[in-house]
Design an enzyme around this catalytic site. Structure first.
Site, PDB file in Angstrom:
ATOM      1  N   GLU A  54      -3.599  -6.854   0.853  1.00  0.00           N
ATOM      2  CA  GLU A  54      -2.822  -6.918   0.150  1.00  0.00           C
ATOM      3  C   GLU A  54      -1.501  -6.210   0.842  1.00  0.00           C
ATOM      4  O   GLU A  54      -0.648  -5.127   0.188  1.00  0.00           O
ATOM      5  CB  GLU A  54      -3.532  -6.046  -1.594  1.00  0.00           C
ATOM      6  CG  GLU A  54      -3.702  -6.455  -2.332  1.00  0.00           C
ATOM      7  CD  GLU A  54      -3.587  -6.098  -3.362  1.00  0.00           C
ATOM      8  OE1 GLU A  54      -2.899  -5.748  -3.981  1.00  0.00           O
ATOM      9  OE2 GLU A  54      -4.231  -6.264  -4.504  1.00  0.00           O
ATOM     10  N   ASP A  88     -11.326  -4.149   0.950  1.00  0.00           N
ATOM     11  CA  ASP A  88     -11.214  -3.919  -0.355  1.00  0.00           C
ATOM     12  C   ASP A  88     -12.431  -4.941  -0.541  1.00  0.00           C
ATOM     13  O   ASP A  88     -11.809  -5.938  -0.741  1.00  0.00           O
ATOM     14  CB  ASP A  88      -9.874  -4.010  -0.536  1.00  0.00           C
ATOM     15  CG  ASP A  88     -10.324  -3.639  -2.467  1.00  0.00           C
ATOM     16  OD1 ASP A  88     -11.688  -4.134  -2.838  1.00  0.00           O
ATOM     17  OD2 ASP A  88      -9.718  -4.562  -3.051  1.00  0.00           O
TER      18      ASP A  88
END
Length: 614
Positions: free
Chosen positions: A347, A499
């Site tokens: 991200e 993640d």
């Protein structure tokens, strides 16, 4: 209670300071920056293949109390005499305007200086040693001959040297939010015919005068050198000024440009839990076969900026602490303090990679950014240049490739008949980074994988397939690397970070650590309409989780669990240490994260690995 009170008090102060509107600060507040243009030069700037020519010079006349820079943008196919006429018109207009001003101290407005005589305003371009003006040719023709002849520009009583493409600063801007204990650097620095590596910076600080206007009498105290400055508690309440001198690899420098911050340095939030974790990482690893690895989901501004984030996802977090201008100061301070060798980030906003992470880390790290399709965020990998040499960087956009790459055919053929499942997995923008790195001055190699898998709650089967395809690709590149480079399997290790949006009870952790997931595993049925049948997954790597299975790596009020992992190949790599994660008390001190002391809804994983002795 004391710590919580101090954070709340600090937060109110921060919010008040964000609402402050800076008063005009002389010329530099009118323009974002001020360039110290030399009084004896005309600067021509022409980028390759551009149709534009930028012209800048500074004209000063004490008698008329005139001292200003003139900037023109002309076309390369324009005739020189036409442009000179335009320059002459602007100079005449400025002189006329000055002559109409009241004489200083005069009681009335009628007292003026005589207007300039147009016939006396001379603007001429000529070759050095010649008084004959250059007429009838275009700028393109003029510049083609500039390397062989020196040019002069005469403006009234002043003669300027004409220089082409000296190092120049097109824009310089400091951030509006600056906190003590964090790093500050230009929010915007546009260099022309120069490089950051060769340019220099000096930092100064001063308190704003009672008048609210910085001027020539303001005393600026030197406080740092370089393009990055570490702000200290002693800087709180001071405005900062950055003076940058652009330069290039040939040693040529251009005019310095300065910029003053709109707001003063603000107090930081106090002690952050990541600073306690950094007690384990105060020094970089020194062993030739050792590496410190960080995996961290930074929470992209794309998902933190908006009403949905403020009202639904993170309503407990103060809006000011959700702003990327605030959060990036904390996560950059956190990343730098881990003294890592490998940073696997998820991200990552493209703008944060380009304008922040790259510039802060470029001295020690090289970075690779991989966007998720057309999305404005993606995954990034940084490696320490003194420790690693990059041999190859592979990028796999899963959705675009799982139906076409031959190595995926055996698995793809088992699921493609379920059209809803096939469409859903192919529509995902999930991306895999895979870098082959060699430890410098050794015969050891690491394959570093970094990913961020699909998030949806009903998609355990999608994520399991995504990691299955990813491992097929990793295995293919692993075997290809061993064959092409004639590497012993003990001298190459796999590190897989990311993640994974998957808790330890799900199939991803099982596949990674046990190397097998059977056809009857529950994840295959996480969505009844897309149920996966008659599929089992195997992978050949003996993998372990460096940080184990902590209760939480993601902690919000809507969801909290272990989703992030650093997997490493345990038959050739060993774990030296895993940095303890924040406690539940720390995570919940402000209800959940992100908060004033946690810049993301995830926490960073940090582990030290080393190759086993052979």
């Amino acid at each position: 209670m004391i710590a919580k009170f101090s954070h709340l008090c600090w937060l109110k102060l921060f919010q008040q300071q964000l609402r402050v509107t800076a008063l005009s600060t002389c010329l530099r507040s009118i323009r974002p920056h001020s360039t110290a243009v030399a009084m004896d030069k005309v600067y021509l700037r022409h980028a390759q293949n551009s149709e534009e020519l930028h012209i800048t010079f500074r004209y000063a006349n004490k008698q008329l109390k005139l001292d200003r820079s003139f900037n023109f943008c002309r076309r390369m196919d324009e005739r020189v005499d036409e442009a000179l006429s335009r320059i002459r018109h602007n100079v005449e207009k400025e002189l006329t305007k000055r002559s109409r001003k009241k004489t200083k101290g005069a009681p009335g407005a009628a007292e003026t200086t005589p207007p300039p005589n147009p016939d006396e305003i001379i603007v001429a371009l000529h070759r050095d040693g010649s008084e004959e003006g250059i007429l009838g040719i275009t700028f393109a023709e003029l510049l083609s001959d500039l390397a062989n002849v020196e040019l002069k520009l005469r403006v009234l009583d002043t003669t300027f040297d004409v220089v082409l493409n000296e190092p120049w600063i097109g824009a310089l801007q400091l951030p509006s939010s600056m906190m003590a204990g964090c790093l500050v650097y230009p929010l915007k620095l546009e260099l022309q015919f120069a490089s950051r590596a060769h340019s220099s910076g000096e930092w100064f600080k001063a308190t704003k005068p009672a008048s609210g206007i910085f001027n020539e009498q303001t005393k600026w105290e030197p406080c740092g050198k370089g393009l990055i400055y570490q702000m200290a508690p002693a800087d709180i309440g001071y405005h900062l000024k950055l003076v940058v001198t652009p330069a290039n690899e040939s040693g040529l420098s251009g005019p310095a440009t300065e910029c003053i911050s709109k707001l003063p340095v603000q107090p930081g939030p106090g002690a952050c839990p990541f600073e306690l974790r950094q007690q384990y990482t105060r020094q970089p690893l020194s062993g030739a076969h050792e590496m410190r690895v960080v995996s961290y989901n930074l929470l992209a501004d794309l998902y933190a900026d908006g009403d949905y984030a403020r009202k639904t996802l993170f309503p407990y977090c103060a809006p000011s602490a959700l702003k990327i201008e605030y959060r990036k100061q904390l996560f950059i301070k956190e990343l730098v303090g881990y003294n890592a060798d490998l940073l696997c980030l998820q991200e990552v906003d493209l703008k944060i990679f380009e304008h922040d992470l790259q510039h802060v880390l470029e001295h020690s790290f090289a970075g690779i950014m991989t966007p998720k399709g057309a999305c404005a965020e993606g995954i990034a990998l940084f490696y320490r240049k003194s420790q690693f040499q990059l041999l190859h960087n592979y990028v796999l956009h899963l959705g675009d490739n799982i139906s076409t790459l031959p190595i995926f055919a055996p698995l793809w053929n088992r699921i493609k008949h379920n059209e809803q499942l096939a469409k859903r997995i192919c529509d995902r923008s999930t991306t895999l980074q895979l870098c082959l790195l060699q430890l410098r001055e050794t015969d050891r190699y690491v394959l570093v994988a970094n990913t961020h898998l699909y998030f949806h709650p009903d998609a355990d089967h999608i994520r399991l397939l995504q990691i299955g395809f990813s491992l097929i690709f990793v295995e293919h590149m692993y075997r290809q690397t061993i064959k092409e480079r004639n590497i012993s399997s003990q001298n190459i290790g796999l590190i897989f970070c990311g993640d994974f949006n998957s808790v330890p009870e799900c199939g991803i952790y099982k596949l990674m650590t046990e190397q097998f997931v059977g056809t009857d595993f529950v994840d295959w049925r996480s969505n009844a309409e897309e149920a996966v049948t008659d599929v089992e997954l195997r992978q050949p790597f003996m993998m372990s989780s460096a940080c184990g299975t902590p209760p939480y790596t993601n902690y919000t009020t809507l969801f909290a669990a272990c989703l992030d992992y650093i997997f490493y190949q345990s038959d050739c790599l060993e774990l030296l240490q895993s940095v303890p994660l924040p406690t539940v008390e720390e995570l919940s001190a402000n209800e959940a994260i992100p908060s004033v002391t946690f810049p993301s809804d995830h926490v960073a994983l940090v582990a030290d690995l080393a190759f086993k002795s052979t």
